[in-house]
Design a protein around this motif. Structure first.
Motif, PDB file in Angstrom:
ATOM      1  N   GLU A  29       0.800  -1.227   0.000  1.00 41.39           N
ATOM      2  CA  GLU A  29       0.000   0.000   0.000  1.00 41.39           C
ATOM      3  C   GLU A  29       0.831   1.275   0.000  1.00 41.39           C
ATOM      4  OE1 GLU A  29      -2.723  -0.437   3.242  1.00 41.39           O
ATOM      5  OE2 GLU A  29      -4.027  -1.756   2.072  1.00 41.39           O
ATOM      6  N   LEU A  30       2.135   1.136   0.193  1.00 41.17           N
ATOM      7  CA  LEU A  30       2.963   2.343   0.256  1.00 41.17           C
ATOM      8  C   LEU A  30       3.096   2.945  -1.132  1.00 41.17           C
ATOM      9  CD1 LEU A  30       4.548   3.881   2.469  1.00 41.17           C
ATOM     10  CD2 LEU A  30       6.586   2.764   1.607  1.00 41.17           C
ATOM     11  N   PRO A  31       2.703   4.213  -1.308  1.00 40.85           N
ATOM     12  CA  PRO A  31       2.801   4.821  -2.641  1.00 40.85           C
ATOM     13  C   PRO A  31       4.249   4.875  -3.130  1.00 40.85           C
ATOM     14  CG  PRO A  31       1.547   6.210  -1.121  1.00 40.85           C
ATOM     15  CD  PRO A  31       2.182   5.138  -0.301  1.00 40.85           C
ATOM     16  N   GLY A  32       4.437   4.696  -4.426  1.00 38.83           N
ATOM     17  CA  GLY A  32       5.773   4.814  -5.014  1.00 38.83           C
ATOM     18  C   GLY A  32       6.707   3.673  -4.675  1.00 38.83           C
ATOM     19  N   GLN A  33       6.157   2.568  -4.213  1.00 38.78           N
ATOM     20  CA  GLN A  33       6.981   1.413  -3.850  1.00 38.78           C
ATOM     21  C   GLN A  33       7.601   0.813  -5.124  1.00 38.78           C
ATOM     22  OE1 GLN A  33       8.644  -0.227  -1.419  1.00 38.78           O
ATOM     23  NE2 GLN A  33       6.859  -0.797  -0.214  1.00 38.78           N
ATOM     24  N   PRO A  34       8.923   0.558  -5.145  1.00 42.71           N
ATOM     25  CA  PRO A  34       9.510  -0.016  -6.362  1.00 42.71           C
ATOM     26  C   PRO A  34       8.925  -1.395  -6.685  1.00 42.71           C
ATOM     27  CG  PRO A  34      11.133   0.081  -4.583  1.00 42.71           C
ATOM     28  CD  PRO A  34       9.920   0.792  -4.098  1.00 42.71           C
ATOM     29  N   LYS A  35       8.915  -1.701  -7.983  1.00 44.95           N
ATOM     30  CA  LYS A  35       8.305  -2.940  -8.463  1.00 44.95           C
ATOM     31  C   LYS A  35       8.832  -4.175  -7.734  1.00 44.95           C
ATOM     32  CE  LYS A  35       7.962  -5.853 -12.565  1.00 44.95           C
ATOM     33  NZ  LYS A  35       8.048  -5.940 -14.025  1.00 44.95           N
ATOM     34  N   PRO A  51      18.279  15.904   7.615  1.00 44.28           N
ATOM     35  CA  PRO A  51      17.218  16.287   6.682  1.00 44.28           C
ATOM     36  C   PRO A  51      17.332  15.603   5.321  1.00 44.28           C
ATOM     37  CG  PRO A  51      18.380  18.228   7.545  1.00 44.28           C
ATOM     38  CD  PRO A  51      19.020  17.049   8.158  1.00 44.28           C
ATOM     39  N   GLU A  52      18.581  15.340   4.873  1.00 43.16           N
ATOM     40  CA  GLU A  52      18.727  14.725   3.540  1.00 43.16           C
ATOM     41  C   GLU A  52      18.209  13.279   3.552  1.00 43.16           C
ATOM     42  OE1 GLU A  52      22.355  13.874   5.862  1.00 43.16           O
ATOM     43  OE2 GLU A  52      21.110  15.659   5.554  1.00 43.16           O
ATOM     44  N   ILE A  53      18.465  12.560   4.653  1.00 46.75           N
ATOM     45  CA  ILE A  53      17.958  11.187   4.771  1.00 46.75           C
ATOM     46  C   ILE A  53      16.434  11.217   4.863  1.00 46.75           C
ATOM     47  CG2 ILE A  53      17.792   9.186   6.331  1.00 46.75           C
ATOM     48  CD1 ILE A  53      20.727   9.217   6.665  1.00 46.75           C
ATOM     49  N   ARG A  54      15.923  12.144   5.680  1.00 42.59           N
ATOM     50  CA  ARG A  54      14.472  12.254   5.838  1.00 42.59           C
ATOM     51  C   ARG A  54      13.807  12.497   4.478  1.00 42.59           C
ATOM     52  NH1 ARG A  54      14.034  16.048   9.756  1.00 42.59           N
ATOM     53  NH2 ARG A  54      13.782  17.797   8.334  1.00 42.59           N
ATOM     54  N   ALA A  55      14.402  13.385   3.684  1.00 46.30           N
ATOM     55  CA  ALA A  55      13.823  13.698   2.362  1.00 46.30           C
ATOM     56  C   ALA A  55      13.858  12.472   1.452  1.00 46.30           C
ATOM     57  CB  ALA A  55      14.594  14.854   1.731  1.00 46.30           C
ATOM     58  N   GLU A  56      14.976  11.740   1.470  1.00 47.12           N
ATOM     59  CA  GLU A  56      15.102  10.555   0.605  1.00 47.12           C
ATOM     60  C   GLU A  56      14.094   9.473   0.985  1.00 47.12           C
ATOM     61  OE1 GLU A  56      19.059   9.018   0.500  1.00 47.12           O
ATOM     62  OE2 GLU A  56      19.849  10.722  -0.627  1.00 47.12           O
ATOM     63  N   VAL A  57      13.867   9.304   2.292  1.00 48.12           N
ATOM     64  CA  VAL A  57      12.917   8.287   2.746  1.00 48.12           C
ATOM     65  C   VAL A  57      11.500   8.702   2.361  1.00 48.12           C
ATOM     66  CG1 VAL A  57      11.910   7.163   4.791  1.00 48.12           C
ATOM     67  CG2 VAL A  57      14.389   7.408   4.597  1.00 48.12           C
ATOM     68  N   LYS A  58      11.196   9.993   2.527  1.00 54.17           N
ATOM     69  CA  LYS A  58       9.840  10.470   2.230  1.00 54.17           C
ATOM     70  C   LYS A  58       9.522  10.433   0.742  1.00 54.17           C
ATOM     71  CE  LYS A  58       8.076  13.881   4.908  1.00 54.17           C
ATOM     72  NZ  LYS A  58       8.008  15.036   5.839  1.00 54.17           N
ATOM     73  N   THR A  59      10.531  10.656  -0.093  1.00 46.77           N
ATOM     74  CA  THR A  59      10.246  10.618  -1.533  1.00 46.77           C
ATOM     75  C   THR A  59      10.377   9.199  -2.077  1.00 46.77           C
ATOM     76  OG1 THR A  59      12.564  11.103  -1.984  1.00 46.77           O
ATOM     77  CG2 THR A  59      11.034  12.973  -2.001  1.00 46.77           C
ATOM     78  N   GLY A  60      10.944   8.294  -1.259  1.00 50.77           N
ATOM     79  CA  GLY A  60      11.080   6.910  -1.717  1.00 50.77           C
ATOM     80  C   GLY A  60      12.367   6.657  -2.486  1.00 50.77           C
ATOM     81  N   THR A  61      13.228   7.696  -2.599  1.00 51.97           N
ATOM     82  CA  THR A  61      14.531   7.503  -3.262  1.00 51.97           C
ATOM     83  C   THR A  61      15.325   6.469  -2.478  1.00 51.97           C
ATOM     84  OG1 THR A  61      14.439   9.918  -3.339  1.00 51.97           O
ATOM     85  CG2 THR A  61      16.303   8.871  -4.428  1.00 51.97           C
ATOM     86  N   LEU A  62      15.198   6.558  -1.148  1.00 56.78           N
ATOM     87  CA  LEU A  62      15.797   5.553  -0.269  1.00 56.78           C
ATOM     88  C   LEU A  62      14.640   4.662   0.178  1.00 56.78           C
ATOM     89  CD1 LEU A  62      18.114   4.418   1.482  1.00 56.78           C
ATOM     90  CD2 LEU A  62      17.674   6.226   3.136  1.00 56.78           C
ATOM     91  N   THR A  63      14.666   3.388  -0.236  1.00 58.20           N
ATOM     92  CA  THR A  63      13.525   2.516   0.091  1.00 58.20           C
ATOM     93  C   THR A  63      13.540   2.156   1.573  1.00 58.20           C
ATOM     94  OG1 THR A  63      14.663   0.424  -0.301  1.00 58.20           O
ATOM     95  CG2 THR A  63      13.620   1.456  -2.216  1.00 58.20           C
ATOM     96  N   VAL A  64      12.364   1.821   2.077  1.00 62.39           N
ATOM     97  CA  VAL A  64      12.231   1.483   3.496  1.00 62.39           C
ATOM     98  C   VAL A  64      13.155   0.324   3.893  1.00 62.39           C
ATOM     99  CG1 VAL A  64      10.644   0.616   5.254  1.00 62.39           C
ATOM    100  CG2 VAL A  64       9.936   2.480   3.750  1.00 62.39           C
ATOM    101  N   PRO A  65      13.152  -0.803   3.136  1.00 59.44           N
ATOM    102  CA  PRO A  65      14.052  -1.903   3.551  1.00 59.44           C
ATOM    103  C   PRO A  65      15.515  -1.473   3.624  1.00 59.44           C
ATOM    104  CG  PRO A  65      12.467  -2.688   1.926  1.00 59.44           C
ATOM    105  CD  PRO A  65      12.313  -1.198   1.989  1.00 59.44           C
ATOM    106  N   ALA A  66      15.960  -0.689   2.648  1.00 59.61           N
ATOM    107  CA  ALA A  66      17.362  -0.262   2.629  1.00 59.61           C
ATOM    108  C   ALA A  66      17.664   0.689   3.807  1.00 59.61           C
ATOM    109  CB  ALA A  66      17.688   0.442   1.309  1.00 59.61           C
ATOM    110  N   PHE A  67      16.740   1.596   4.061  1.00 59.61           N
ATOM    111  CA  PHE A  67      16.901   2.544   5.162  1.00 59.61           C
ATOM    112  C   PHE A  67      16.994   1.810   6.506  1.00 59.61           C
ATOM    113  CE2 PHE A  67      14.351   5.268   8.254  1.00 59.61           C
ATOM    114  CZ  PHE A  67      15.421   6.079   8.613  1.00 59.61           C
ATOM    115  N   VAL A  68      16.087   0.874   6.726  1.00 61.30           N
ATOM    116  CA  VAL A  68      16.056   0.170   8.017  1.00 61.30           C
ATOM    117  C   VAL A  68      17.277  -0.734   8.156  1.00 61.30           C
ATOM    118  CG1 VAL A  68      14.767  -1.431   9.478  1.00 61.30           C
ATOM    119  CG2 VAL A  68      13.536   0.301   8.160  1.00 61.30           C
ATOM    120  N   GLN A  69      17.611  -1.438   7.092  1.00 55.33           N
ATOM    121  CA  GLN A  69      18.766  -2.346   7.096  1.00 55.33           C
ATOM    122  C   GLN A  69      20.039  -1.581   7.484  1.00 55.33           C
ATOM    123  OE1 GLN A  69      18.572  -5.904   6.161  1.00 55.33           O
ATOM    124  NE2 GLN A  69      20.497  -5.729   7.262  1.00 55.33           N
TER     125      GLN A  69
END
Length: 215
Positions: free
Chosen positions: A57-63, A193-211
């Motif tokens: 359900e997360l918008p912009g989730q990579p394929k 702020p740069e990490i926050r922006a990347e996570v919010k736009t989805g440039t940095l995916t959730v799994p990669a960010f958490v890992q």
């Protein structure tokens, strides 16, 4: 596979052992003795279902994340109760209209498989694994902190997604590593702020960010 077995241990209700049975011969539930593959597909960890649902359900989730979530769901057969309580069927059904052909066709497979199974085995219970209220309260608070750090409204799906990923990586335990991971994630989102922006736009995916913050 292995990780499921280990973590399930603490959620499965134990019956008192009958005295004449030796400790080593741990009896398997009859379901697992009869039909190992099908039985395992019926062991549904509600947390996993919710985690995959939040991924879908997360918008912009990579394929590839969508495909991974659907592949995992395909290995499971939730009961009618779980389908209703988590609304996962609704989510998968919506994915059948996805613009990407592979995603849509996989969603269709999962949906059809579940529907057929439930129609033919509506009376068969599945073994469900849920977490306790204390764990839920702790996790709810972690999501609230993540929302604040992301500067998003409370209960935003992105924070839920991040928390579910952290919980999963901590073997579904509210452990010291889980607490430290959440703390590190909150700190990064608040002060970088740069990490926050990347996570919010989805440039940095959730799994990669958490890992990258796993403790």
């Amino acid at each position: 596979g292995g990780e499921l077995g280990g973590n399930m241990e603490r959620f499965v209700v134990r019956r008192a052992r009958s005295p004449q049975r030796p400790r080593s011969a741990r009896p398997q539930p009859p379901a697992l003795r009869q039909a190992p593959i099908e039985a395992l597909r019926r062991v549904v960890v509600v947390e996993d279902i919710k985690r995959w649902k939040s991924m879908l359900e997360l918008p912009g989730q990579p394929k590839e994340n969508l495909i991974e979530a659907l592949e995992e769901l395909k290995k499971k057969i939730p009961s009618k109760e779980v389908l209703l309580s988590t609304k996962i069927g609704h989510t998968v059904n919506k994915m059948r209209k996805h613009s990407d052909h592979d995603v849509a066709s996989l969603a269709k497979d999962v949906y059809t498989q579940w529907r057929t199974f439930i129609k033919n085995h509506s009376n068969r219970p599945s073994i469900e694994v849920r977490s306790d209220p204390k764990t839920e309260a702790f996790r709810k608070n972690a999501r609230k902190l993540l929302c604040e750090a992301l500067d998003l409204e409370i209960d935003h799906p992105l924070a839920e997604n991040i928390e579910r990923e952290a919980f999963h990586l901590s073997s579904r335990l509210i452990s010291t590593p889980y607490r430290r991971t959440v703390r590190a994630l909150v700190f990064s989102l608040k002060h970088k702020p740069e990490i926050r922006a990347e996570v919010k736009t989805g440039t940095l995916t959730v799994p990669a960010f958490v890992q990258s913050h796993k403790k």
